[in-house]
Design a protein around this motif. Structure first.
Motif, PDB file in Angstrom:
ATOM      1  N   ALA A 104       0.816  -1.220   0.000  1.00 38.24           N
ATOM      2  CA  ALA A 104       0.000   0.000   0.000  1.00 38.24           C
ATOM      3  C   ALA A 104       0.843   1.261   0.000  1.00 38.24           C
ATOM      4  O   ALA A 104       0.383   2.325  -0.449  1.00 38.24           O
ATOM      5  N   LEU A 105       2.083   1.173   0.461  1.00 38.51           N
ATOM      6  CA  LEU A 105       2.965   2.343   0.439  1.00 38.51           C
ATOM      7  C   LEU A 105       3.181   2.857  -0.985  1.00 38.51           C
ATOM      8  O   LEU A 105       3.481   4.039  -1.175  1.00 38.51           O
ATOM      9  N   GLY A 106       3.021   1.977  -1.958  1.00 36.64           N
ATOM     10  CA  GLY A 106       3.139   2.406  -3.340  1.00 36.64           C
ATOM     11  C   GLY A 106       2.062   3.386  -3.769  1.00 36.64           C
ATOM     12  O   GLY A 106       2.198   4.068  -4.793  1.00 36.64           O
ATOM     13  N   GLY A 112      -1.688  10.169  -0.035  1.00 37.53           N
ATOM     14  CA  GLY A 112      -1.122  11.018   1.001  1.00 37.53           C
ATOM     15  C   GLY A 112      -0.917  10.348   2.344  1.00 37.53           C
ATOM     16  O   GLY A 112      -0.206  10.868   3.194  1.00 37.53           O
ATOM     17  N   SER A 113      -1.534   9.191   2.571  1.00 40.48           N
ATOM     18  CA  SER A 113      -1.340   8.488   3.838  1.00 40.48           C
ATOM     19  C   SER A 113      -1.574   6.999   3.645  1.00 40.48           C
ATOM     20  O   SER A 113      -2.340   6.574   2.772  1.00 40.48           O
ATOM     21  N   LEU A 114      -0.909   6.211   4.488  1.00 40.33           N
ATOM     22  CA  LEU A 114      -1.057   4.763   4.427  1.00 40.33           C
ATOM     23  C   LEU A 114      -2.469   4.354   4.800  1.00 40.33           C
ATOM     24  O   LEU A 114      -3.052   3.448   4.190  1.00 40.33           O
ATOM     25  N   ALA A 115      -3.062   4.997   5.809  1.00 42.30           N
ATOM     26  CA  ALA A 115      -4.411   4.644   6.241  1.00 42.30           C
ATOM     27  C   ALA A 115      -5.417   4.825   5.113  1.00 42.30           C
ATOM     28  O   ALA A 115      -6.290   3.979   4.903  1.00 42.30           O
ATOM     29  N   VAL A 116      -5.300   5.929   4.385  1.00 39.77           N
ATOM     30  CA  VAL A 116      -6.219   6.177   3.266  1.00 39.77           C
ATOM     31  C   VAL A 116      -5.985   5.155   2.159  1.00 39.77           C
ATOM     32  O   VAL A 116      -6.940   4.641   1.550  1.00 39.77           O
ATOM     33  N   LEU A 118      -4.923   2.067   2.441  1.00 37.38           N
ATOM     34  CA  LEU A 118      -5.492   0.780   2.843  1.00 37.38           C
ATOM     35  C   LEU A 118      -7.011   0.803   2.806  1.00 37.38           C
ATOM     36  O   LEU A 118      -7.655  -0.200   2.464  1.00 37.38           O
ATOM     37  N   ALA A 119      -7.607   1.938   3.126  1.00 38.04           N
ATOM     38  CA  ALA A 119      -9.070   2.034   3.182  1.00 38.04           C
ATOM     39  C   ALA A 119      -9.705   2.161   1.809  1.00 38.04           C
ATOM     40  O   ALA A 119     -10.787   1.626   1.570  1.00 38.04           O
ATOM     41  N   ARG A 120      -9.032   2.852   0.892  1.00 37.06           N
ATOM     42  CA  ARG A 120      -9.670   3.200  -0.377  1.00 37.06           C
ATOM     43  C   ARG A 120      -9.095   2.501  -1.607  1.00 37.06           C
ATOM     44  O   ARG A 120      -9.742   2.492  -2.654  1.00 37.06           O
ATOM     45  N   GLU A 121      -7.902   1.956  -1.483  1.00 35.78           N
ATOM     46  CA  GLU A 121      -7.216   1.426  -2.671  1.00 35.78           C
ATOM     47  C   GLU A 121      -7.108  -0.092  -2.625  1.00 35.78           C
ATOM     48  O   GLU A 121      -6.199  -0.674  -3.216  1.00 35.78           O
ATOM     49  N   GLY A 122      -8.039  -0.730  -1.934  1.00 37.78           N
ATOM     50  CA  GLY A 122      -7.957  -2.173  -1.747  1.00 37.78           C
ATOM     51  C   GLY A 122      -7.906  -2.960  -3.031  1.00 37.78           C
ATOM     52  O   GLY A 122      -7.130  -3.915  -3.155  1.00 37.78           O
ATOM     53  N   ASN A 123      -8.727  -2.591  -4.014  1.00 40.11           N
ATOM     54  CA  ASN A 123      -8.752  -3.346  -5.271  1.00 40.11           C
ATOM     55  C   ASN A 123      -7.416  -3.276  -5.986  1.00 40.11           C
ATOM     56  O   ASN A 123      -6.900  -4.283  -6.500  1.00 40.11           O
ATOM     57  N   LEU A 124      -6.834  -2.084  -6.042  1.00 44.55           N
ATOM     58  CA  LEU A 124      -5.565  -1.929  -6.730  1.00 44.55           C
ATOM     59  C   LEU A 124      -4.450  -2.653  -5.983  1.00 44.55           C
ATOM     60  O   LEU A 124      -3.578  -3.284  -6.597  1.00 44.55           O
TER      61      LEU A 124
END
Length: 280
Positions: A104-106, A112-116, A118-124
């Motif tokens: 997710a760091l990618g 802008g943040s790791l939390a966002v 993980l929460a929003r980019e799950g499919n990718l």
């Protein structure tokens, strides 16, 4: 930069010095979309230094790097990170986190943040994990992985960036033959629409998958051309100091290292032939 600007990466007369030591010496070439470039050379040739300079992590002592025709230092860091991503040489994780979090760091340049991320980019993130064949490791912590598993996770982080340009420093180091082929094919697929420059030590895989080879030695760009043009027995003797058998077939070029060479065995000319394709 606008979306209509052609994808390109150009470096001109690059020098990089650490004290009195020159790590890059007058390196220059241009590359664009549709190329998978193998960056080869012996240990200490300057491959990692060049990739870090192209990525903007290290500022050159002289010369310039242009990304999409704009000077690299003029790019806002976040915009640059969305366009160009670097996979550095394998490093031990600095702290214990999950495989999913590392990948997710990618997405940080986008979220802008790791939390966002993980929460929003799950499919990718899932797509990147699957592409690198590490989805089954998603909940493991990275400090429990083998060297090869960790490298594939780091490749997944690169894939998750979806940047136009991927700079990869030894992406297949520590991988078994199956995953070497798998990662090389993914990089080649990426290069169909983007640009990939990868530092590689397996010359046969470089010849098979890359359409262009940059051969470096002692900080200099010695040769630039197709695998057939660059990977010659003479060049391998001069740069790698080995006697090698180079075989050509319908499948490409294969290289068998046969013996080390002494100084007296080396070709007499100073530099290998430069195919002069740097304007591709």
């Amino acid at each position: 930069m606008t979306n209509t600007t052609p994808l390109s990466l150009h470096c001109e007369a690059l020098h990089y010095r650490v004290g009195a030591r020159a790590l890059l010496k007058n390196v220059g070439f241009s590359a664009g979309a549709g190329q998978f470039i193998g960056l080869i050379g012996p240990n200490g040739a300057g491959k990692s230094t060049l990739l870090k300079t192209l990525a903007g992590l290290w500022a050159p002592s002289a010369g310039k790097v242009l990304l999409n025709q704009q000077s690299l230092p003029e790019w806002p860091p976040r915009a640059r990170a969305k366009t160009l991503a670097l996979l550095a040489q394998q490093e031990a994780p600095a702290w214990s986190l999950s495989v999913r979090a590392l990948v997710a760091l990618g997405r940080l340049p986008h979220t802008g943040s790791l939390a966002v991320a993980l929460a929003r980019e799950g499919n990718l993130i899932d797509l990147a994990l699957t592409a690198a064949d590490v989805a089954h490791l998603a909940e493991r912590t990275v400090d429990t992985l083998s060297g090869g598993e960790l490298r594939r996770v780091q490749c997944a982080r690169l894939f998750a960036t979806v940047a136009d340009i991927w700079l990869a420093d030894e992406p297949i180091a520590a991988l078994d033959p199956l995953h070497q082929l798998h990662i090389m094919q993914l990089l080649k697929t990426k290069a169909e629409t983007g640009l990939v420059i990868a530092a590689l030590h397996d010359l046969t895989l470089a010849a098979r998958f890359c359409d262009r080879i940059l051969l470096m030695n002692d900080g200099e760009l010695i040769a630039d051309g197709t695998p057939t043009q660059v990977l010659t027995e003479d060049n391998l003797a001069r740069v790698y100091r080995i006697r090698a058998q180079v075989q050509h077939s319908a499948d490409g070029v294969s290289i068998v290292a046969q013996a080390p060479l002494t100084q007296s065995d080396l070709p007499t000319t100073t530099h290998a032939h430069n195919a002069n394709l740097s304007g591709q």
